[in-house]
Design a protein around this motif. Structure first.
Motif, mmCIF file in Angstrom:
data_model
loop_
_atom_site.group_PDB
_atom_site.id
_atom_site.type_symbol
_atom_site.label_atom_id
_atom_site.label_comp_id
_atom_site.label_asym_id
_atom_site.label_seq_id
_atom_site.Cartn_x
_atom_site.Cartn_y
_atom_site.Cartn_z
ATOM 1 N N ASP A 97 0.825 -1.217 0.000
ATOM 2 C CA ASP A 97 0.000 0.000 0.000
ATOM 3 C C ASP A 97 0.855 1.262 0.000
ATOM 4 O OD1 ASP A 97 -2.317 -1.472 -0.071
ATOM 5 O OD2 ASP A 97 -2.609 -1.423 2.104
ATOM 6 N N THR A 98 1.945 1.238 0.741
ATOM 7 C CA THR A 98 2.850 2.402 0.776
ATOM 8 C C THR A 98 3.505 2.594 -0.582
ATOM 9 O OG1 THR A 98 3.287 1.985 3.118
ATOM 10 C CG2 THR A 98 4.819 3.444 1.968
ATOM 11 N N PRO A 104 3.171 6.838 -8.067
ATOM 12 C CA PRO A 104 1.925 6.926 -8.829
ATOM 13 C C PRO A 104 1.908 6.068 -10.092
ATOM 14 C CG PRO A 104 2.677 9.106 -8.184
ATOM 15 C CD PRO A 104 3.775 8.147 -7.834
ATOM 16 N N LYS A 105 3.045 5.773 -10.666
ATOM 17 C CA LYS A 105 3.117 4.959 -11.891
ATOM 18 C C LYS A 105 3.392 3.485 -11.579
ATOM 19 C CE LYS A 105 2.733 8.533 -14.620
ATOM 20 N NZ LYS A 105 1.625 8.742 -15.502
ATOM 21 N N PHE A 106 3.259 3.102 -10.319
ATOM 22 C CA PHE A 106 3.540 1.730 -9.912
ATOM 23 C C PHE A 106 2.654 0.726 -10.640
ATOM 24 C CE2 PHE A 106 2.914 -1.939 -7.069
ATOM 25 C CZ PHE A 106 4.209 -2.392 -7.020
ATOM 26 N N GLY A 107 1.390 1.054 -10.857
ATOM 27 C CA GLY A 107 0.467 0.151 -11.545
ATOM 28 C C GLY A 107 0.968 -0.217 -12.927
ATOM 29 N N CYS A 130 6.923 -6.901 -0.332
ATOM 30 C CA CYS A 130 6.324 -5.774 -1.044
ATOM 31 C C CYS A 130 4.926 -6.093 -1.581
ATOM 32 C CB CYS A 130 7.227 -5.334 -2.190
ATOM 33 S SG CYS A 130 8.761 -4.574 -1.631
ATOM 34 N N GLY A 131 4.440 -7.305 -1.347
ATOM 35 C CA GLY A 131 3.086 -7.663 -1.739
ATOM 36 C C GLY A 131 2.920 -8.008 -3.204
ATOM 37 N N LEU A 132 4.008 -8.276 -3.900
ATOM 38 C CA LEU A 132 3.928 -8.613 -5.314
ATOM 39 C C LEU A 132 3.655 -10.091 -5.549
ATOM 40 C CD1 LEU A 132 6.833 -6.363 -6.538
ATOM 41 C CD2 LEU A 132 4.399 -6.038 -7.006
ATOM 42 N N CYS A 133 3.882 -10.901 -4.531
ATOM 43 C CA CYS A 133 3.570 -12.325 -4.614
ATOM 44 C C CYS A 133 3.367 -12.843 -3.198
ATOM 45 C CB CYS A 133 4.672 -13.105 -5.337
ATOM 46 S SG CYS A 133 6.224 -13.220 -4.435
#
Length: 163
Positions: A97-98, A104-107, A130-133
């Protein structure tokens, strides 16, 4: 000025841990770029843009007493007050979330990451944190293998904030 917060935190740290920063605090001024997850990406969380950043670097000896707490205190304060971005390759406590708030361009980057990571090639402790997997997504990785992508443990950190 934003750098004053950085030094105020350092001053508070010294008496609390009865230790002082003996290594230099490095300060670099850099031009902003347009790389989606660069710490010096010109796009800000509020929709604005910036031209330059100041990168503050703090070397610490691995295992130095109080260093982990100091970095967490510094990182949390700098993110909360100034949306500073910790360096990816250094010790940091970034969570999904952080990351989305700070970049802003993380998506856009995440779409490319998922496209090239179809077979979980890039999954590791860092991408889990980091919540990517999910941890179970990369259970095939040998934990004894030296190249599993953990973050650096050299005891240093670095933050970028707009000026």
């Amino acid at each position: 000025m934003r750098y004053k917060t950085f030094f105020e935190i350092s001053r508070k740290y010294n008496p609390y841990y009865q230790e002082g920063q003996i290594l230099p605090i490095l300060c670099r001024f850099v031009k902003a770029d347009d790389l989606p997850i660069s710490t010096t990406n010109k796009y800000r969380y509020d929709g604005g843009t910036v031209d330059h950043y100041v990168c503050l670097e703090l070397p610490f000896l691995p295992g130095a007493y109080g260093a982990t707490n100091y970095f967490k205190m510094l990182e949390n304060t700098m993110i909360r007050k100034y949306q500073a971005r910790p360096h990816w390759g250094k010790n940091n406590n970034l969570q999904y979330d952080t990351i989305k708030e700070l970049y802003p361009k993380f998506g856009e980057w995440e779409q490319v990451y998922r496209m090239f990571n179809k077979y979980q090639t890039f999954d590791n402790e860092f991408t889990v944190r980091c919540g990517l997997c999910k941890r179970e997504d990369y259970s095939y990785i040998d934990p004894d293998c030296p190249n599993t992508g953990e973050t650096r443990t050299d005891g240093s950190t670095n933050m970028s904030t707009s000026i």
